[in-house]
Every structure is written in structure tokens, then in C-alpha cells.
Enzyme design. Structure first.
Site, mmCIF file in Angstrom:
data_model
loop_
_atom_site.group_PDB
_atom_site.id
_atom_site.type_symbol
_atom_site.label_atom_id
_atom_site.label_comp_id
_atom_site.label_asym_id
_atom_site.label_seq_id
_atom_site.Cartn_x
_atom_site.Cartn_y
_atom_site.Cartn_z
ATOM 1 N N LYS A 116 0.861 -1.189 0.000
ATOM 2 C CA LYS A 116 0.000 0.000 0.000
ATOM 3 C C LYS A 116 0.892 1.232 0.000
ATOM 4 O O LYS A 116 1.233 1.791 1.047
ATOM 5 C CB LYS A 116 -0.937 -0.003 1.219
ATOM 6 C CG LYS A 116 -2.103 0.979 1.044
ATOM 7 C CD LYS A 116 -2.962 0.592 -0.142
ATOM 8 C CE LYS A 116 -3.971 1.657 -0.513
ATOM 9 N NZ LYS A 116 -4.656 1.383 -1.764
ATOM 10 N N SER B 188 -8.055 0.280 -5.850
ATOM 11 C CA SER B 188 -8.390 0.587 -4.462
ATOM 12 C C SER B 188 -9.883 0.891 -4.345
ATOM 13 O O SER B 188 -10.704 0.019 -4.570
ATOM 14 C CB SER B 188 -7.521 1.726 -3.934
ATOM 15 O OG SER B 188 -7.327 1.595 -2.540
#
Length: 590
Positions: free
Chosen positions: A187, A382
């Protein structure tokens, strides 16, 4: 009294004339829509403006002063529709691509390539010319029957490069401390604020991503030019295209020629005399010509809901996905008996975790009543993937950037900036222990208890994200976690690991929606939502209360130049929800 009435009447008449003149003046700004096309014409595509999902016109484009700020450009949907229209238009004999660089991503270029290759099935020609081809421009040009390059020009054919800007040193100089909470080794959306270069995990994923995209690029160019993909890879790796003559030598172009020579070639193709003028029609003109193609008269509809931009709560626009806007459109489509299926067209790097979940829930409710198909554009990562995973099926291009299943939270401690550099201090009284914990900008350190609480919230949302992804993809949560951790994938990779169902375009997604709804090919019409604002809506909006905000913003962009992006960064930090589902979208592939 008579004098008062006289002045009152004069004022009313004056106001009426003011608005009448203003209305007529604005009417003159509207281009004439009645455009006729000549025989033996050529559709001239330059594509020298941003290619968006749908066209967004600036009503003040002819004026020199920046009255309104915004993102404007030609729409992919309109471009494809008009290339298909030209395919059946007997007056259009071919397409002339005059390209240098393309302002869009590779998935959008893929859709344009597909429709250009389909255009050639009509037997009509495509010629391409440029003084200098970028890698992206050449990708489109490779569809042409004849590719021309200026003898003194240039051509990029040395691989793709992916660039990320990092702000850690700038934040250090400002004495701003980022405080990060995240789940997922990959991430990397927070890395621009915490590092001054890529982490090894991020470098790994981006290296694999860009190689997947470039392998597809080379295979498609090789197929179009009837060349060997491995040889093209070697040519690229060794940067053998250093001069225009090299491009000719390796058969990437057909001829080195100046523009007048290319025009002569076109005239020969059109059987025109040398002194004759070619009837070129630009895309803006051709958009206004009549579409004579036969269309279905069925009352059945497939709704294409376009969701493009960063995801935020509230209402959206052409550049922002507002959760309320998309939820509202889904509800309307769900309740409309004429709409038999829905395609959710997603072009987004993600954004607010809360807003993403609001839209996901609405998709769940809608697909209980009619099919919902996700069509991924350049990005659906995402929060963008969060929207897609709730749909019945997911369609993406091989070079779509997707995945990035992860969550992060970020705060900025500006205490030292305010106190030491600006001389600003603050004090407060409050109720409870955590009154300002959700503010993106803090003027103090977070306590250990607060940090533990925020990391726990981040973990919970990640668990929820992966559980819902597992539900949508019919996989176990453990299997999803193995390909999650915030990692980004190309569409080709996502097809292989089960994150999407099919490789294809928006049209393929529409066909799949029709199939899921058991509709025959000619038994439906396609409608796009949200409905775009009319010319008058845009004009009156620009002159509404928001004008005071929009004019300085546009001037600020003009005055700051390249520094304007840093201003936007600070504005974004102020407005960002502390918990985000977002990929490192500030990346540039060229």
C-alpha cells in the site's frame, strides 16, 4: 409620484434589456450545430487535448480570460462513436491521424486502437503522420495502413518509464510530520509523503506492472506491423531508434516525408489533382454532423453510469466521483423499468473509504434486481476496485491498472511549522479525550492510545474490504489477501489472478450486460448517466456565486504554472478523509 414611477419603469426596462443583451451575447457563443459534410472527405484526428471518459466542453474556450476552472477535453465515448459513424459514412473515405503525444492512459488508447482497427474492416484507409511520435502516439499510429515520419523528426521507442514524485524532503523543510496507518506491504499511496524514493515492495510491483503493460504494447504493435515481438523488444531495449532513418530501417514507419509530401500521397489515394484541396473534417466538426446509422427503436435500455475521478463523499462532477451522485444514479436506474441492465464505467485511483462503501452497498441492492457489469478504464484501483468488486462481472483492458486492495490513514502534524516557522500557536478546551482526532491537520503529537485506536480502525476496514472482495469474486478471504496487501496489477495480471472476469472494452461490457439481461443485439438502446450539463447550465453556473471562487482559482493556475500542482497537493491534504482506499495515483507513465 409620477417621477418615481418613471424611474422605476426605466430601471425595470434597463434590467430587462441587460438580460436580453446578455442572453443574445451568450447565444452567439454557441457554435452552429448544422454542419454538412462534403463528398470524398477525410476525418482528421489530432487528439491534441485530454481524452476523458466523456466530452467536457469549456463554454468560454474562445475567450482569453480564464472565467472558469476545470478539466476539459474530448470524450472517449464520443470519439469512438464518431469513428464508427465515419466507418459507415459514404462521404468519409479514410482517417488521417496527425499525432505527437496523447494525453490519456494506455487502457483508453487500447479502446481507441480497437475502434480504429474495426474502422479498417470497412476497406477505408488510415494514414498517420507526425513530426515526432511519443510511445503512446505511435501505439495509435501503428493501426494505420501507412505511417509517415518527418525526416528531421523523432520517435520514442525505448520502453515505458513510470515516475512518482516524492514530497518527504519538502515536508521536512516545512517541519511537517506525516503520521501513517496502513494495512498491506504494497500500500504505497503514502510513500510520497514518508519516503524520498520507492520502497522495495513498491518497486517490485511497479516493475512487474509496467513490464506487463509493455509486453502487451509490443505484442500489439508487432501484430499490426507484421513484425516479431521479441525483435521489437530488442530494438526497444537497445534503443536502436535514434534517428528517423532507423524507424524506417526497422519497418516501424513506411516512409520518411514532410507534411506536403504526405498531403500529396493522400491526394493520390483520394484521386484528387495536386492543386485540389483535401476535405479534412476535424473531430469537433464531425461531432456536429448527422448520424445516419440505423438505431434500435426498442424501449429497453442499458444504462452506462460513468464514474471518473477521485472518490469523495457528496456530489461529484466530471472530474470527481461523488458517492451521492453515483448512488442516486444507481437508485434511479434500479427503479426505471425501461433499464434492463447497468454498466458501471470506472476510471478511478480510489479515494474515500466511506464513500466507496456507500456506492458498494448501492451496487449490492441494484444487482439483486438487474445485472450490473463493471467496465474498467485506465484505473479502477483501491476504492475504484471496491466499486467494481460488487458487480456481477468485471471487464478490463489488459493495460488497465487495478487491484490495490488496501487501506491507509494519514495525518499531518503541522505543530513545528506553525510554531517555529510561522509563530502561530494554539490552545483549546474540549469535551472528551479525542475531540479532534479525525482532523487531517494536527498541531500536536498523537498519543499511543490514539495511534492504537486509528490502526485498529484501519485494520477493521481492510478486513471488511477483503471480505467483500472475497464475496464478490467468489474466493476465500485468504486467497484474496494473497493478491491484496495494496498491490496494483495490470488488467492482464488481474485476469490471471481472478480479480476480473474478462479482457475487453466498454462495448464488450455493454454486450455482456445485454447477455446477462437476456436482450437480443438489436433490442436495446444505450444511455449514458449522469446527464451532463447543458451549455446554458455551464454558463449560468460560471456566473453564479461560485464565480468568485472559480476566477481566482483559474488565475492562480495561470500564475503559478508548474507550482500549481503543489498548491493542489496542499488543498488535497486539507480535504482528504483520514482513511483512504487509494493507490499511488500520482504516477506518470511515458
Amino acid at each position: 409620484m409620477l417621477q418615481f414611477l418613471k424611474f422605476t419603469l426605466a430601471t425595470i426596462v434597463g434590467i430587462f434589456l441587460f438580460f436580453l443583451i446578455g442572453f443574445l451575447s451568450l447565444t452567439l457563443l454557441i457554435p452552429d450545430d448544422s454542419v454538412s459534410i462534403d463528398d470524398n472527405s477525410v476525418l482528421h484526428l489530432t487528439l491534441n487535448q485530454p481524452i476523458l471518459e466523456r466530452s467536457v466542453d469549456n463554454p468560454f474556450s474562445e475567450l482569453e480570460i480564464p472565467i472558469s476552472d476545470g478539466v476539459y477535453g474530448i470524450g472517449l465515448i464520443e470519439l469512438k462513436e464518431n469513428i464508427l459513424k465515419a466507418k459507415e459514412d459514404k462521404k468519409i473515405k479514410g482517417i488521417f491521424l496527425e499525432l505527437s503525444s496523447i494525453m490519456t492512459g494506455f487502457a483508453v488508447m487500447e479502446e481507441l486502437r480497437d475502434v480504429l482497427l474495426d474502422f479498417k474492416k470497412s476497406g477505408k484507409f488510415i494514414y498517420a503522420y507526425s513530426e515526432a511520435y511519443s510511445e503512446g502516439a505511435y501505439y495509435l499510429a501503428s493501426t494505420a495502413d501507412q505511417i509517415y515520419l518527418n525526416p528531421a523528426g523523432g520517435m520514442e521507442f525505448n520502453g515505458l518509464s513510470l515516475e512518482i514524485q516524492f514530497f518527504r524532503k519538502a515536508l521536512d523543510k516545512l517541519s511537517v510530520k506525516p503520521i501513517v496507518f496502513r494495512v498491506g506491504d504494497f500500500k504505497s499511496a503514502v510513500e510520497p509523503y514518508t519516503l524520498d524514493k520507492m520502497s522495495e515492495e513498491n518497486r517490485t510491483q511497479l516493475n512487474e506492472l509496467i513490464n506487463s503493460m509493455y509486453d502487451h504494447y509490443l505484442s500489439q504493435v508487432a501484430k499490426a506491423r507484421k513484425l516479431n515481438a521479441k525483435q521489437l523488444e530488442q530494438i526497444s531495449d537497445e534503443m536502436r531508434i535514434r534517428e528517423p532513418k532507423n524507424a524506417l530501417e526497422y519497418k516501424l514507419v513506411d516512409k520518411l516525408a514532410y507534411y506536403p509530401e504526405v498531403e500529396s500521397e493522400l491526394k493520390k489515394k483520394l484521386k484528387l489533382k495536386e492543386k485540389s484541396k483535401i476535405n479534412f473534417f476535424g473531430i469537433e466538426e464531425y461531432l456536429k454532423t448527422e448520424d445516419k446509422r440505423s438505431k434500435s427503436t426498442s424501449s429497453n435500455r442499458i444504462a452506462v453510469i460513468v464514474a471518473s475521478g477521485v472518490i469523495q463523499s457528496g456530489n461529484g462532477d466530471d472530474a470527481v466521483i461523488g458517492s451521492e451522485t453515483i448512488a442516486r444514479e444507481l437508485r434511479k436506474a434500479r427503479k426505471d423499468d425501461k433499464i434492463k441492465a447497468i454498466v458501471l464505467r470506472i476510471n478511478s485511483p480510489g479515494g474515500s473509504a466511506l464513500a466507496s462503501d456507500v456506492m458498494w452497498k448501492e451496487i449490492q441492492l441494484t444487482k439483486k434486481e438487474k445485472p450490473v457489469i463493471a467496465s474498467m478504464s485506465d484505473y479502477a484501483a483501491s476504492g475504484g476496485y471496491y466499486m467494481a468488486m460488487g458487480c456481477n462481472k468485471i471487464v478490463a483492458q489488459p493495460n488497465t491498472i487495478t487491484g490495490s486492495i488496501g487501506v491507509f490513514g494519514i495525518f499531518f502534524n503541522v505543530q513545528d511549522l506553525f510554531s517555529d516557522k510561522l509563530g502561530i500557536t494554539s490552545d483549546r478546551v474540549s469535551t472528551g479525550k479525542f475531540p479532534e482526532i479525525r482532523s487531517a491537520l494536527l498541531d500536536r503529537e498523537l498519543s499511543d492510545e490514539e495511534k492504537e485506536m486509528l490502526q485498529s480502525s484501519t485494520n477493521k476496514i481492510y478486513e471488511d474490504f477483503t471480505a467483500k472482495a472475497a464475496q464478490g469474486r467468489k474466493m476465500s478471504q485468504d486467497a484474496i489477501k494473497k493478491i491484496a496487501s495494496g498491490r496494483v496489477w495490470s488488467g492482464a495480471q488481474a485476469k490471471a489472478n481472478g480479480l476480473i472476469d474478462e479482457i475487453g472494452s466498454l462495448e464488450d461490457a455493454i454486450l455482456l450486460a445485454a447477455k446477462e439481461a437476456k436482450l437480443k443485439e438489436d433490442d436495446y438502446r444505450v444511455r449514458y448517466y449522469p446527464t451532463q450539463k447543458s451549455f446554458y447550465d455551464k454558463v449560468f453556473e460560471a456566473f453564479s456565486v461560485k464565480t468568485d471562487k472559480n476566477i481566482p482559482q483559474a488565475y492562480l493556475k495561470q500564475e503559478l504554472g508548474p507550482l500549481y500542482n503543489y498548491y493542489l497537493l496542499l488543498e488535497k491534504i486539507k480535504k482528504t478523509d483520514y482513511l483512504q482506499m487509494q493507490m499511488p495515483f500520482q504516477i506518470v507513465i511515458h
